[in-house]
Scaffold this active site. Sequence first.
Site, PDB file in Angstrom:
ATOM      1  N   GLY A 117       0.814  -1.219   0.000  1.00 21.09           N
ATOM      2  CA  GLY A 117       0.000   0.000   0.000  1.00 21.09           C
ATOM      3  C   GLY A 117       0.842   1.261   0.000  1.00 21.09           C
ATOM      4  CB  SER A 118       3.936   2.250   1.686  1.00 27.13           C
ATOM      5  OG  SER A 118       3.267   2.356   2.923  1.00 27.13           O
ATOM      6  CB  SER A 138       7.087   2.562   5.743  1.00 25.08           C
ATOM      7  OG  SER A 138       6.471   1.620   6.592  1.00 25.08           O
ATOM      8  CB  SER A 149       3.479   0.421   9.758  1.00 21.98           C
ATOM      9  OG  SER A 149       4.558  -0.103   8.997  1.00 21.98           O
ATOM     10  CB  THR A 193       7.652  -1.959   5.827  1.00 20.79           C
ATOM     11  OG1 THR A 193       6.266  -1.885   6.145  1.00 20.79           O
ATOM     12  CG2 THR A 193       7.851  -2.950   4.700  1.00 20.79           C
ATOM     13  NE  ARG A 199      -6.915  -3.308   2.096  1.00 21.07           N
ATOM     14  CZ  ARG A 199      -6.766  -3.739   3.332  1.00 21.07           C
ATOM     15  NH1 ARG A 199      -5.615  -3.543   3.964  1.00 21.07           N
ATOM     16  NH2 ARG A 199      -7.752  -4.334   3.963  1.00 21.07           N
ATOM     17  CD  GLU A 229      -3.171  -5.348   0.753  1.00 15.26           C
ATOM     18  OE1 GLU A 229      -3.279  -4.967   1.926  1.00 15.26           O
ATOM     19  OE2 GLU A 229      -2.384  -4.816  -0.061  1.00 15.26           O
ATOM     20  CG  HIS A 256       2.728  -7.217 -28.529  1.00 13.57           C
ATOM     21  ND1 HIS A 256       3.044  -7.122 -29.858  1.00 13.57           N
ATOM     22  CD2 HIS A 256       2.195  -6.016 -28.189  1.00 13.57           C
ATOM     23  CE1 HIS A 256       2.748  -5.912 -30.308  1.00 13.57           C
ATOM     24  NE2 HIS A 256       2.218  -5.223 -29.308  1.00 13.57           N
ATOM     25  CE  LYS A 267       4.181  -5.891   6.731  1.00  6.70           C
ATOM     26  NZ  LYS A 267       3.570  -4.567   6.748  1.00  6.70           N
TER      27      LYS A 267
END
Length: 358
Positions: A62-63, A104, A106, A109, A156, A242, A258, A352
Amino acid sequence: MFRLTQHLLDDQRALYGADSMHMFDALSGLPEQCIRAWELGMALTVSARAEIRQVMVTGLGGSAIGGDLLRIFAGKRLPVPVTVNRDYVLPKFVGPQTLLFATSYSGNTEETLSAYREAREKGAQIIALTTGGKLKAMAEKDGVPVITVPGGISPRAATGYLFLPTLAVLQKLGLLEPLDEQVAELSRHLQAMREQLKPETPLAENRAKQVAINFFQRIPVIWGASGTSEVVAQRWKGQVNENAKAPAYWNVFPELNHNELVGFQKPEELLRQLYIVILRDTQDHPRVQKRYAITREIMGGAVAGMDEIEATGNGDLARLYSLIYPGDYASVYLALLYGIDPGPVKVIDQLKARLAEQ
Ligand code: PA5
């Protein structure tokens, strides 16, 4: 089945009741978020230490998508390249002439923190964009400028906060023309759109609910165009993943003509589970615009269905978000059709946490 899903999407109590993290509120707040984000970016005191030869955004998920929006929007306007880095490490060219946004939501990350440290070693001109966490702490300790955006929503849902401040910084550095008018139009345009997309607007008039119905029990495939809606196609895919916890795939014109287009012949039964949305803009290359109808004709009845969404608005910012907003809402409606709470992303949290143990 159709009656049931229609009923659910027009049942506001059920919709809001299943949305524990208030994703609808966050979506509804986007027009105001954009204005606030712009103000926060404009409030930063910045100056370039050396001539800027590249602009880079380093971030994940999301970042990072804010970086992709910058790449598309500013890429057409800047005389220097704009790139997005989604990794622990940075490319070799990064150095004192790189303006690097370490982004970021939060602030915790690990890939972004690692890239930040490397950018410091390489002498890049860094700006941290975050709600706090380790990134803010490190940047403050290092004397690196920080744009602190409000927390409390999911990354997000914070594309305004994670994108518009970077534009403001580029404007302040004299690299972009004044964008105040475009930002104001963006906010006004989103305000009008949220009336059409919100849960209170019934399915018959609500484009996002209609898209969710088409995606339900199918695999969404979203096609954009290089240089305009490509980042939006990627965004729709991520939002379906998500919010609805479902797979989705994306590609871009003209590249998909293509290769991917050839791959809609086998296996027939599985192909009939796909639903394709084409994101269009009158700014798409004229030759690309000719490809849409021809592609649809070649596809014939191979997939469950195909739909098109057309960008609206005047400025490029409003046009970009006019394609993002319906996808954001549609992915939340799709989650609720599946009986899924759109907010929590437990899988990312678990991953995480497990990595942090090692
Ligand atoms: O949407 C999400 O929660 C993720 O894609 C995160 O944005 C991603 O994991 C990176 O986290 P952050 O945005 O806090 O740096």
